[in-house]
Scaffold this active site. Structure first.
Site, PDB file in Angstrom:
ATOM      1  N   GLU A 257       0.877  -1.174   0.000  1.00  0.00           N
ATOM      2  CA  GLU A 257       0.000   0.000   0.000  1.00  0.00           C
ATOM      3  C   GLU A 257       0.909   1.217   0.000  1.00  0.00           C
ATOM      4  O   GLU A 257       1.634   1.462   0.959  1.00  0.00           O
ATOM      5  CB  GLU A 257      -0.909   0.020   1.221  1.00  0.00           C
ATOM      6  CG  GLU A 257      -1.885   1.190   1.217  1.00  0.00           C
ATOM      7  CD  GLU A 257      -2.294   1.590   2.615  1.00  0.00           C
ATOM      8  OE1 GLU A 257      -2.161   2.788   2.941  1.00  0.00           O
ATOM      9  OE2 GLU A 257      -2.718   0.716   3.373  1.00  0.00           O
ATOM     10  N   CYS A 296      -3.367   7.776   4.522  1.00  0.00           N
ATOM     11  CA  CYS A 296      -3.152   7.350   3.138  1.00  0.00           C
ATOM     12  C   CYS A 296      -4.427   7.466   2.321  1.00  0.00           C
ATOM     13  O   CYS A 296      -4.369   7.489   1.086  1.00  0.00           O
ATOM     14  CB  CYS A 296      -2.622   5.922   3.094  1.00  0.00           C
ATOM     15  SG  CYS A 296      -3.637   4.736   4.001  1.00  0.00           S
TER      16      CYS A 296
END
Length: 521
Positions: A257, A296
């Site tokens: 990620e 994020c």
């Protein structure tokens, strides 16, 4: 000198050598603790986790492993107040923002405990239904999923030291795979304390859960072909991981990620006085300020019809103007600090890049911080940038400033908006705002190929929606392209990463025995 936090490896607590790296309060600069992994026997740690921790976990059924997760949740809940104190001190987050990390972790673990209990007393999972391999059906094929006989290495980011650990560890431990966690150094204290509390409660078998705080040198060198690595962080570090010999030659499974320039899109049927417009404004402000924009999944690009650009800029700026920034211990403060002065410098540098192609529509940096020395505190005011020509401003589609920063841009029509969003080259999440279910559904499907999650917000669910940037364990977390290409959570889908799929071809009687396992995919 502050306490040197120990590492849990091979079932014992080990202190790293040397003075260690200091962890600091991002508001006061005070030293809170130190971490060091120097001198830790990594080979022994990985070997013990595989052989001892893995064997013990695989000997348990899914239901029994789920029960262990439930016991972990109880321990974490019992120590919740201490975790809040650590988060506020070490991460600089307000109490509400700390809850996203701490309570979010407990909720996620609790969900996997519940889902795992429903899998029952089995040690394997079925993948789909059986298939006939001959005319009379006596010879059949059944795909199964079995836990990998390796160890899962987690290298986590600084922004979610609690949730980042447990959202990965929950599915791994439920799958029967031991975990070695390497939290980001800057905020490692919270993860280390949580693991220490769980270890003290003697819930898990020895070697099932390890934690290494400090440097990461040598960690990847310990990986073997059946091991796994799950990484959350920068695209540059992700590239180094993918190029490591363990991945290239040993086919170690990798979940990444990475960077993500996420978007929020107001559909063209909305007006400045519409409820959908108001929902967009509130969500942009929330995503800019929660955890000081250090998520994020935070909104980085805001797309509105050309006719609403000025109205959106004014509305977002007006709300940001009311945000108080400073010491999270002060009850009047709504937005805390960045995690460190290093991150503060990174945000400043990123802003300088964006400002070469975007205008400043609202600048919160001029606001005096509450109960904080601006020369010491890693605090950044919320910022709204804007560009009226997003087709020619490449940087806003490419550079993610990991802080309280978003960029507003106009679009001509839906096709133009979709083209602009896709210039992010893959993101974790996009959110849509409108009132027409048909238009929302069509646009969501158009964005699904380039996003891990499409969050659709309409007036009908304004009070129930969970938030653009809030990752729920029921839904997929991850994204294609620049976002890393990884997948986490999504209910029991998360277990797939920690299992190996195989086809068993056998007579009907053998396949009948296999059919006792639960079907998950």
């Amino acid at each position: 000198m502050a306490e040197l936090l120990k590492n849990l490896v091979a079932g014992v607590w080990v202190e790293g050598k040397g003075p260690g790296t200091p962890l600091r309060d991002p508001i006061t600069g005070a030293e809170l603790a130190r971490v060091s992994s120097e001198g830790v026997d990594l080979a022994a740690a990985f070997s013990f986790a595989r052989a001892t921790g893995g064997s013990a976990l695989r000997a348990l059924t899914y239901a029994k492993r789920a029960a262990l997760l439930g016991e972990i949740v109880k321990v974490l809940q019992a120590n919740r107040d201490a975790y809040y104190e650590i988060a506020i001190a070490n991460s600089g987050t307000t109490r509400n923002d700390s809850a996203i990390d701490i309570d979010g972790a407990m909720f996620t673990l609790g969900q996997y405990a519940k889902w795992g209990a429903a899998l029952g007393d089995s040690n394997a999972l079925l993948d789909g239904s059986r298939a006939k391999l001959g005319k009379d059906g006596a010879f059949q094929s059944q795909h199964v999923l079995v836990p990998t006989r390796g160890v899962a290495l987690f290298i986590n980011a600084f922004n979610f030291p609690s949730w980042g650990l447990w959202e990965k560890a929950g599915p791994a431990l439920l799958s029967g795979v031991p975990v070695i966690a390497k939290p980001a150094t800057a905020t490692a204290w919270l993860a280390q304390r949580m693991v220490a509390d769980v270890a003290a409660a003697n819930i898990l078998p020895a070697g099932a859960l390890s934690i290494i705080c400090g440097g990461s040198a040598g960690l990847l060198d310990q990986l073997q072909p059946f091991d796994l690595i799950s990484f959350t962080g920068s695209a540059d570090t992700a590239a180094l991981i993918r190029a490591h010999r363990a991945v290239v030659a040993g086919s170690v499974r990798v979940n990444i990620e990475a960077d993500s320039v996420n978007s929020a899109l107001l559909l063209p049927d909305a007006a400045a006085n519409s409820e959908a417009f108001g929902l967009l404004i509130r969500e942009v402000v929330r995503e800019t300020t929660v955890k000081s924009g250090q998520k994020c999944t935070a909104i980085r690009r805001v797309l509105v019809p050309e006719s609403l650009y000025d109205a959106a800029a004014e509305a977002i700026g007006a709300r940001l103007r009311t945000v108080t920034v400073g010491n999270p211990r002060n009850e009047t403060v709504r937005m805390g600090a960045l995690v460190s002065r290093t991150q503060y410098d990174a945000v400043k540098n990123g802003l300088a890049q964006l400002r070469t192609q975007a205008d400043v529509l609202y600048d919160g940096s001029a606001q005096a911080p509450v109960d904080a020395d601006p020369a010491i505190a890693a605090r950044a005011g919320p910022m709204l940038l804007g560009t009226r020509d997003p087709d020619r401003t490449e940087i806003v589609h490419r550079v993610e400033v990991f802080g309280p920063v978003s960029t507003l841009m106009p679009y001509r029509d839906v096709e133009h908006a979709l083209a602009l969003i896709r210039r992010g080259e893959g993101s974790l999440v996009a959110s849509l705002y409108g009132a027409d279910p048909q238009a929302l559904a069509r646009t969501a499907l158009e964005l699904a190929d380039s996003h891990g999650r499409v969050h659709v917000i309409s007036p009908a669910i304004a009070q129930q929606q969970t938030g653009h940037g809030n990752v729920m364990p029921q839904s997929l977390h991850g994204g294609p392209g620049r976002a890393g290409g990884g997948e986490e959570l999504g209910g029991l889908r998360a277990l797939g990463f920690y299992h190996r799929r195989a086809a068993i071809q056998a007579e009907t009687a053998v396949v009948d025995v296999l059919a006792a396992a639960p079907l998950v995919l």
